[in-house]
Design an enzyme around this catalytic site. Sequence first.
Site, mmCIF file in Angstrom:
data_model
loop_
_atom_site.group_PDB
_atom_site.id
_atom_site.type_symbol
_atom_site.label_atom_id
_atom_site.label_comp_id
_atom_site.label_asym_id
_atom_site.label_seq_id
_atom_site.Cartn_x
_atom_site.Cartn_y
_atom_site.Cartn_z
ATOM 1 N N TYR A 163 115.369 -10.917 64.354
ATOM 2 C CA TYR A 163 114.185 -10.810 63.108
ATOM 3 C C TYR A 163 115.299 -10.794 61.789
ATOM 4 O O TYR A 163 114.911 -11.147 60.889
ATOM 5 C CB TYR A 163 113.496 -9.852 63.128
ATOM 6 C CG TYR A 163 112.082 -9.984 62.269
ATOM 7 C CD1 TYR A 163 111.326 -11.035 62.290
ATOM 8 C CD2 TYR A 163 111.849 -9.063 61.310
ATOM 9 C CE1 TYR A 163 110.162 -11.238 61.516
ATOM 10 C CE2 TYR A 163 110.646 -9.182 60.500
ATOM 11 C CZ TYR A 163 109.819 -10.139 60.710
ATOM 12 O OH TYR A 163 108.788 -10.295 59.842
ATOM 13 N N LYS A 170 111.209 -6.907 55.236
ATOM 14 C CA LYS A 170 109.958 -6.446 55.438
ATOM 15 C C LYS A 170 110.291 -4.784 54.986
ATOM 16 O O LYS A 170 109.342 -3.945 54.763
ATOM 17 C CB LYS A 170 109.438 -6.385 57.121
ATOM 18 C CG LYS A 170 109.030 -7.808 57.525
ATOM 19 C CD LYS A 170 108.137 -8.270 56.176
ATOM 20 C CE LYS A 170 107.588 -9.787 56.900
ATOM 21 N NZ LYS A 170 106.500 -10.313 55.794
HETATM 22 N N1 LIG Z 1 103.360 -14.590 62.572
HETATM 23 C C1 LIG Z 1 103.874 -13.466 63.080
HETATM 24 O O1 LIG Z 1 104.303 -12.933 64.093
HETATM 25 C C2 LIG Z 1 103.760 -12.404 61.927
HETATM 26 C C3 LIG Z 1 103.918 -11.133 62.390
HETATM 27 C C4 LIG Z 1 103.677 -10.091 61.309
HETATM 28 C C5 LIG Z 1 103.357 -10.453 60.023
HETATM 29 N N2 LIG Z 1 103.689 -11.658 59.698
HETATM 30 C C6 LIG Z 1 103.808 -12.007 58.180
HETATM 31 O O2 LIG Z 1 102.497 -12.681 57.785
HETATM 32 C C7 LIG Z 1 102.739 -13.426 56.802
HETATM 33 C C8 LIG Z 1 102.218 -14.754 56.759
HETATM 34 O O3 LIG Z 1 102.735 -15.585 57.756
HETATM 35 P P1 LIG Z 1 102.172 -16.416 58.833
HETATM 36 O O4 LIG Z 1 102.602 -15.943 60.106
HETATM 37 O O5 LIG Z 1 100.671 -16.360 58.718
HETATM 38 O O6 LIG Z 1 102.755 -17.853 58.796
HETATM 39 P P2 LIG Z 1 102.541 -19.142 57.767
HETATM 40 O O7 LIG Z 1 103.482 -19.768 57.774
HETATM 41 O O8 LIG Z 1 101.152 -19.715 57.997
HETATM 42 O O9 LIG Z 1 102.234 -18.502 56.416
HETATM 43 C C9 LIG Z 1 103.572 -18.209 55.449
HETATM 44 C C10 LIG Z 1 103.077 -18.465 54.134
HETATM 45 O O10 LIG Z 1 104.265 -18.385 53.336
HETATM 46 C C11 LIG Z 1 104.125 -19.606 52.139
HETATM 47 N N3 LIG Z 1 105.092 -19.609 51.302
HETATM 48 C C12 LIG Z 1 106.461 -19.479 51.700
HETATM 49 N N4 LIG Z 1 107.098 -19.837 50.632
HETATM 50 C C13 LIG Z 1 106.335 -19.769 49.667
HETATM 51 C C14 LIG Z 1 106.649 -19.746 48.062
HETATM 52 N N5 LIG Z 1 107.799 -20.086 47.764
HETATM 53 N N6 LIG Z 1 105.571 -19.640 47.180
HETATM 54 C C15 LIG Z 1 104.486 -19.406 47.719
HETATM 55 N N7 LIG Z 1 103.970 -19.409 49.044
HETATM 56 C C16 LIG Z 1 105.046 -19.616 49.778
HETATM 57 C C17 LIG Z 1 103.581 -20.582 53.075
HETATM 58 O O11 LIG Z 1 103.420 -21.798 52.239
HETATM 59 C C18 LIG Z 1 102.764 -20.130 53.895
HETATM 60 O O12 LIG Z 1 101.435 -20.317 53.301
HETATM 61 C C19 LIG Z 1 104.155 -13.402 56.403
HETATM 62 O O13 LIG Z 1 104.600 -12.322 55.500
HETATM 63 C C20 LIG Z 1 104.923 -13.198 57.594
HETATM 64 O O14 LIG Z 1 106.159 -12.580 57.378
HETATM 65 C C21 LIG Z 1 103.759 -12.761 60.441
#
Ligand SMILES: NC(=O)c1ccc[n+]([C@@H]2O[C@H](COP(=O)([O-])OP(=O)(O)OC[C@H]3O[C@@H](n4cnc5c(N)ncnc54)[C@H](O)[C@@H]3O)[C@@H](O)[C@H]2O)c1
Length: 278
Positions: A163, A170
Amino acid sequence: MSAFAGKKGLILGVANENSIAWAISKLILEQGGECGFTHLPDRPEDDRKKNRRRVSKLTDAYENAKFLIPLDVQDDENIRAAMETTREQFGKIDFLLHSIAFADRDDLGRDTIETSRDGFKLAMDVSVYSLIAVCNAAKDLFNPGAAVAAMTYFGGEKCVPGYNVMGICKAALEASVRYLAYDLGVRDVRVNALSAGPMRTLAGRAAGVDGMLRLYELMAPLGRNVTHEEVGQTGAFLLGDASNGITGEVLHIDGGYNMMGSPGRLLEKVNPAAVGAN
Ligand SMILES: NC(=O)c1ccc[n+]([C@@H]2O[C@H](COP(=O)([O-])OP(=O)(O)OC[C@H]3O[C@@H](n4cnc5c(N)ncnc54)[C@H](O)[C@@H]3O)[C@@H](O)[C@H]2O)c1
């Protein structure tokens, strides 16, 4: 159900149907909330406007999805314009979801010790500073009782190899949630983080989620991974009145994985004889 009837808010971070932001906002829409959405801006040369189309395909089905505008959180003018549209369309808002993270694949792929200066700045800017920036830009739009939620992962609390730089982001995001909860508390605005277990999404795949999914099945007390629906419900909980009184919190939705002090049932599989030994 109409838990969000009469409520309006802004959703940042839907990229496609697998996005956590969509799991949460779909539920809010179904519960009567009005949502404004943002999408990552398309490159001018992309005639097909892929980023916008992927999101509009989802939001077009809902009358209460009120607008869809481009937003790059690295651009202050973009943030200002997004808040201006929100003000024009909604006046005030009751919820704001920040579900955004990004790190260069090269930096995610190399050991944390090798993280580049530019890659560190980029990851922190998009994944952490953006929460501070959007909360500041939205502060006069919040109704009393409004709620902000940000998405985080356990790699911000403990070392989760792979990670890497995102774990550092985070940790900083979770600290930002606490400080923002303090600042916005005087306006009766709550700020919380939702710490989800691994999920198959674009960002999840980039952060190496596939191996983690199996590990969670073996180690989490529930013996399985969490679903998009479950994360959607808990996200909606943090953004709605049901969580009034909770702020500055990091709420885990991970089948209990984070509270384990040993590999648990995974140990039984690796070395049955060692179970119970101390
Ligand atoms: N998928 C997992 O396993 C997981 C687990 C825990 C937390 N998260 C967190 O959840 C959140 C959403 O991620 P996700 O898993 O739904 O993936 P995702 O790729 O669907 O979402 C990430 C989003 O960030 C946006 N983004 C990236 N750079 C950007 C910028 N410069 N300006 C505006 N938007 C921007 C992307 O367009 C996308 O919509 C993130 O913070 C991620 O770290 C994900």
